[in-house]
Design a protein around this motif. Structure first.
Motif, PDB file in Angstrom:
ATOM      1  N   THR A 139     -72.993 -41.986 -63.760  1.00  0.00           N
ATOM      2  CA  THR A 139     -72.040 -40.966 -63.315  1.00  0.00           C
ATOM      3  C   THR A 139     -72.701 -39.595 -63.287  1.00  0.00           C
ATOM      4  N   ARG A 140     -71.978 -38.640 -62.724  1.00  0.00           N
ATOM      5  CA  ARG A 140     -72.487 -37.278 -62.584  1.00  0.00           C
ATOM      6  C   ARG A 140     -72.872 -36.697 -63.956  1.00  0.00           C
ATOM      7  N   ASP A 141     -72.113 -37.046 -64.999  1.00  0.00           N
ATOM      8  CA  ASP A 141     -72.451 -36.548 -66.329  1.00  0.00           C
ATOM      9  C   ASP A 141     -73.343 -37.537 -67.073  1.00  0.00           C
ATOM     10  N   GLU A 194     -67.438 -37.531 -62.394  1.00  0.00           N
ATOM     11  CA  GLU A 194     -67.628 -37.488 -63.839  1.00  0.00           C
ATOM     12  C   GLU A 194     -66.829 -38.616 -64.481  1.00  0.00           C
TER      13      GLU A 194
END
Lengths: 205, 205, 205
Positions: free
Chosen positions: A74-76, A123
């Motif tokens: 994921t983005r995070d 996220e």
């Protein structure tokens, strides 16, 4: 003369009869006459003159396509395993046969790559909270791409998210923190309330 | 005289008839007359004089080409496994047959090498964040190279990135750190809130 | 007289006819008349007088040649496995047949040895960073050597570098260190934030 006619009639009869095909209510035949597409035929009884015409059957029923588990980051930066189910159906049999080599395989591959690229830009929290929204985004992207293959994607559903063990603990802690905070707030609020009452009581006394 | 004519007519008839070929709507024949390319024919019924002409069928349908997992070392020295899907179709059948030995194999090989070289010059984070951009770069490089083979690459999609286990743990920790931070913030915020309320309570008393 | 002529004419006819050969648009024949090279013929219909002439077909299409994995020790003493893909085509069929035993095998062997010798003089980091440059060096060396065989190397691409497991761990550690550092930063940042809030809470009380 009359004797020669019988076998000829029999041959013609067999020829005519052997071109009959039955298509179910939910089936269509993409009809090729000497290779040229003459559109889709059916359902019911259709006639396919032997040697001249060929057909390819396509089912119009909704297909639930299982997208196998994908490793997504994921983005995070959380590495998760995600799978999903895609509901699709052919709306234009001619495009589905002429436009693409194998429409089920191509759609499945497209769904996998879209799943990875969309979730890779999301996220973790958003993914867990706004499933509906992400499903809708996935559905729209895949549907717009499969349109030229005559395929309609009616829904993409239910990413089954499997975060790694460490992440699960951190999430549990975050969840717990929110609860502790509310508990403290309630405790403190109770004290304020209580002291107001006591102050009132003191004044009364 | 009349008796000799019948077998000759039959032979000519069989000769003419045996040169008929049917090409489907999405197929083209690259036509070689005595070896010379006479361009592409079809779709539909075409005539191929036996002994004089040969043809090679080419499909114009979109093909989803699975690029097998590649070991890539990113610019910041992280060893990952990456795979992708490429959507291609033949737009010039003559070039695809005359220009290159086996266009599917050549395109697949080209995609693999381009994938490795482009991702090898990309940092891990960029690769995870800017998938769209990297897909577009890959698509443009591969497409510009396959143009001379008569092949159009419509999209390269969705690198499935599989980092090594150690890297996964580090990433999970980084992701977890963000969550712990927020949890601490919530805890502390709760305490501030609670003490404000308690201070109020103390003042009331 | 007339009776003797028929079989003789038939034999001459068969003799003349059996010398016809068809070469496709992308094929050339290296023509040997009584063993002497008479250059390349084709494409299209060529005549090869039986017993007197022989020919060898050569394809002019681009060939994607897979170079199998090579064990290479880089300048900084790291043992890696490397493979690559080479794109070549014959531009002078006569040289390709007369100059070398088996041009595909010879080119493949040359590519393997060049790969090993060039990469053996390169440092690991350079190899990972400057792929484009190294590809160009490889291409130029191999192309200059195959020129005398009538072969053009259009590109050498995408070495797939596979470092040994120990090296991978070290690299993963290096990459992971960056991430752990950032994770620690986030953790510490969270603690600072939390203690600031707690200090505030203390002051309020």
């Amino acid at each position: 003369m009359g004797d020669a006619l019988v076998p000829i009639l029999a041959i013609v009869g067999v020829y005519l009869f052997s071109g009959l095909r039955v298509l179910r209510e939910y089936e269509r035949a993409v009809y090729f006459f000497l290779g040229r597409s003459w559109g889709s035929k059916g359902p019911g009884l259709i006639y396919l003159p032997p040697l001249f015409a060929r057909m390819q059957k396509v089912s119009l029923r909704v297909v639930a396509l299982d997208i196998p588990p994908q490793d997504v980051i994921t983005r995070d930066n959380i590495s998760i395993k995600v799978n999903a189910v895609l509901y699709m159906r052919v709306i234009d049999p001619v495009k589905a046969v002429i436009g693409v080599e194998n429409y089920l395989y191509a759609t499945s591959q497209l769904a996998q790559t879209t799943l990875r690229s969309v979730l890779g830009e999301t996220e973790m929290d958003e993914l867990l909270m706004n499933r509906e929204k992400i499903n809708a985004i996935l559905k729209n992207i895949i549907d717009s791409r499969t349109e030229s293959w005559g395929i309609e994607v009616s829904a993409v559903e239910g990413e089954d998210v499997d975060p790694p063990p460490g992440m699960k603990r951190a999430m549990a802690r975050q969840g717990g923190a929110g609860r502790r905070r509310r508990a403290q707030g309630v405790d403190a609020g109770g004290e304020v309330h209580a002291s107001e009452k006591r102050a009132l009581a003191a004044r009364i006394i």
